[in-house]
Motif scaffolding. Sequence first.
Motif, short mmCIF file in Angstrom:
data_model
loop_
_atom_site.label_atom_id
_atom_site.label_comp_id
_atom_site.label_asym_id
_atom_site.label_seq_id
_atom_site.Cartn_x
_atom_site.Cartn_y
_atom_site.Cartn_z
N VAL A 1 0.83 -1.21 0.00
CA VAL A 1 0.00 0.00 0.00
C VAL A 1 0.87 1.26 0.00
O VAL A 1 0.55 2.25 -0.67
CB VAL A 1 -0.99 -0.03 1.18
N LEU A 2 1.98 1.22 0.71
CA LEU A 2 2.91 2.36 0.70
C LEU A 2 3.29 2.69 -0.75
O LEU A 2 3.29 3.86 -1.15
CB LEU A 2 4.16 2.01 1.51
N THR A 3 3.61 1.67 -1.52
CA THR A 3 4.05 1.88 -2.90
C THR A 3 2.88 2.34 -3.77
O THR A 3 3.01 3.30 -4.55
CB THR A 3 4.64 0.56 -3.47
N LEU A 4 1.76 1.68 -3.60
CA LEU A 4 0.58 2.01 -4.40
C LEU A 4 0.19 3.47 -4.24
O LEU A 4 -0.13 4.15 -5.21
CB LEU A 4 -0.56 1.10 -3.90
N LEU A 5 0.25 3.99 -3.01
CA LEU A 5 -0.23 5.35 -2.75
C LEU A 5 0.86 6.41 -2.85
O LEU A 5 0.59 7.59 -2.72
CB LEU A 5 -0.89 5.42 -1.36
N SER A 6 2.11 5.99 -3.07
CA SER A 6 3.18 6.99 -3.27
C SER A 6 3.19 7.41 -4.73
O SER A 6 2.44 6.87 -5.55
CB SER A 6 4.54 6.37 -2.90
N THR A 7 4.05 8.39 -5.08
CA THR A 7 4.09 8.80 -6.49
C THR A 7 5.32 8.22 -7.18
O THR A 7 6.41 8.15 -6.58
CB THR A 7 4.12 10.35 -6.63
N ASN A 8 5.14 7.80 -8.41
CA ASN A 8 6.23 7.28 -9.25
C ASN A 8 7.17 6.32 -8.54
O ASN A 8 8.39 6.47 -8.60
CB ASN A 8 7.10 8.45 -9.78
N SER A 9 6.62 5.36 -7.85
CA SER A 9 7.48 4.44 -7.09
C SER A 9 7.20 3.01 -7.48
O SER A 9 6.13 2.70 -8.03
CB SER A 9 7.21 4.61 -5.59
N GLN A 10 8.16 2.17 -7.21
CA GLN A 10 7.92 0.74 -7.39
C GLN A 10 8.72 -0.08 -6.39
O GLN A 10 9.73 0.37 -5.86
CB GLN A 10 8.19 0.30 -8.81
N ILE A 11 8.21 -1.28 -6.15
CA ILE A 11 8.88 -2.13 -5.17
C ILE A 11 8.76 -3.60 -5.60
O ILE A 11 7.77 -3.98 -6.25
CB ILE A 11 8.26 -1.91 -3.75
N ILE A 12 9.78 -4.36 -5.24
CA ILE A 12 9.68 -5.82 -5.38
C ILE A 12 9.85 -6.38 -3.97
O ILE A 12 10.83 -6.05 -3.29
CB ILE A 12 10.79 -6.38 -6.30
N ILE A 13 8.91 -7.16 -3.53
CA ILE A 13 9.02 -7.78 -2.20
C ILE A 13 9.29 -9.26 -2.44
O ILE A 13 8.44 -9.98 -2.98
CB ILE A 13 7.74 -7.57 -1.37
N GLU A 14 10.48 -9.68 -2.04
CA GLU A 14 10.94 -11.02 -2.43
C GLU A 14 10.49 -12.11 -1.46
O GLU A 14 10.41 -11.89 -0.25
CB GLU A 14 12.48 -11.03 -2.46
N ASN A 15 10.26 -13.28 -2.05
CA ASN A 15 10.05 -14.51 -1.28
C ASN A 15 8.96 -14.43 -0.20
O ASN A 15 9.20 -14.64 0.98
CB ASN A 15 11.39 -14.91 -0.64
N VAL A 16 7.76 -14.09 -0.66
CA VAL A 16 6.64 -13.95 0.27
C VAL A 16 5.70 -15.16 0.11
O VAL A 16 5.49 -15.63 -1.01
CB VAL A 16 5.85 -12.65 -0.01
N ASN A 17 5.15 -15.63 1.21
CA ASN A 17 4.15 -16.70 1.13
C ASN A 17 2.88 -16.12 0.50
O ASN A 17 2.32 -15.14 1.00
CB ASN A 17 3.84 -17.23 2.54
N VAL A 18 2.46 -16.73 -0.63
CA VAL A 18 1.27 -16.21 -1.32
C VAL A 18 0.18 -17.29 -1.41
O VAL A 18 -0.54 -17.39 -2.41
CB VAL A 18 1.62 -15.65 -2.72
#
Length: 441
Positions: free
Chosen positions: A247-264
């Motif tokens: 959500v931090l990334t979604l609501l920030s401007t011009n940002s992106q993130i990769i969150i590695e190795n998460v249980n999905v």
Amino acid sequence: MTNHIFISNKLKSFNKKIKVSSDKSISIRSVLLASQAVGTSKISNLLESEDVLNSLKTIKKLGINYIKRKNIYFIKGFGVNGFSIKKNTVINAGNSGTLARLILGLLVKTKTEVKLVGDKSLSKRDFSRVVKPLKLFGVNIQSKKNTLPIKIQGTNFLRPIKYKENIGSAQVKTCIIFSALNTPGITEIISKSSRNHTELMLKFLNYPIKVKKIKNYEKITIEGLKQFNSFAYSVPGDISSASFFIVLTLLSTNSQIIIENVNVNKSRIGIISILNKMGANILLKNKKIYNGEEVADIYVKSKKDLVGVNCPAKFNSSAIDEFLIIFLVAAKAKGISKFRDLGEMNKKESKRLDLAVKFLKLIGIKVERFENDISIHGKPNIILSKSFEMKNFLKDHRIFFLSCITALTLGGKWKINDKDSINTSFPDFLKILKKIGAKIH
Ligand code: S3P
């Protein structure tokens, strides 16, 4: 010592790759199941948060030894019901509903009485949901008003039960499954769908457990009195912790993130389905199956034109710990978002549905509440400039995280109390925020 932080700047645009803390549900289950295995299990990347450390302390009090070498916990079990318990043993589950409810299931056959206590928040939570099935198994369990403290004494005369679990609570389901391990014959649970880590772990351990899907329910059958061998497990990242960075990334401007190795695991990723319905484009890449669990990297980009959602209640269980942060997205989305039947949120570490309404109103969002349904009137251009102080939120870790993400995405000058609450589930939270560029004092 000070136990608050200040945030008075929104986060500037970022492009990062991170790892979040390990999964809490899987960490607690791996410790408890290792305590029942035959031999020494090796658990790496265990979440070292208070809830999990309390799980380790608990098995130690019940006669199970462990040591930590480098990144690995070695836990030596003596099989199902292999605890050796001293007289007057008191177990303190701290803040953890999961530990408290699950451990009761492993104590159904013990000769010695055990007393279970918890912190102020846990002592207010409902235990009738587990006391009821445990009594049906024939266990001697006493609690005033169905809250902690609880006294439990096992019996040699356990009988298998057939139980309909209607809440959609994985804690209740697991408590029953754990009780079934000690019970002769076949225990049957018809359970409203909820996270299924226990079932997957027992299958991975070749334990005789069967699961059959029936619409929104699962029929689970467990054969009692079988043993399983020690195991090795490396705990993946926690989607509930990742959700704050999504959500931090979604609501920030011009940002992106990769969150590695998460249980999905499908029973956990309601947040991704809900946010994608709101216009996000969250992707899961590098999917792998690890010991029966699905693990992936999560890719998120900022999104300007998010839209409100009419959220089907079928997502409630798979997003139960994430609604607080989903509501923040609804606050910034265009239109009205509707969520229904969320009474379980009020049964968590704090009364989260009540507090969510209070929080949204505090930041100037119109919210309508009817019993356990809420409608959130989004304000796409919302910018906060006032001062806010967050206190009296029962030290709920997830409300602390929510406040930080709100401050970093919507602005305002924030004093946020109860910083220590992060140790419940996500001790690295502030460290990772700082790595991304957040200014936190
Ligand atoms: C959990 C189950 C959920 C969740 C909690 C962890 C678990 O609770 O809210 O944070 O690990 O089984 P319920 O099962 O009571 O819904």
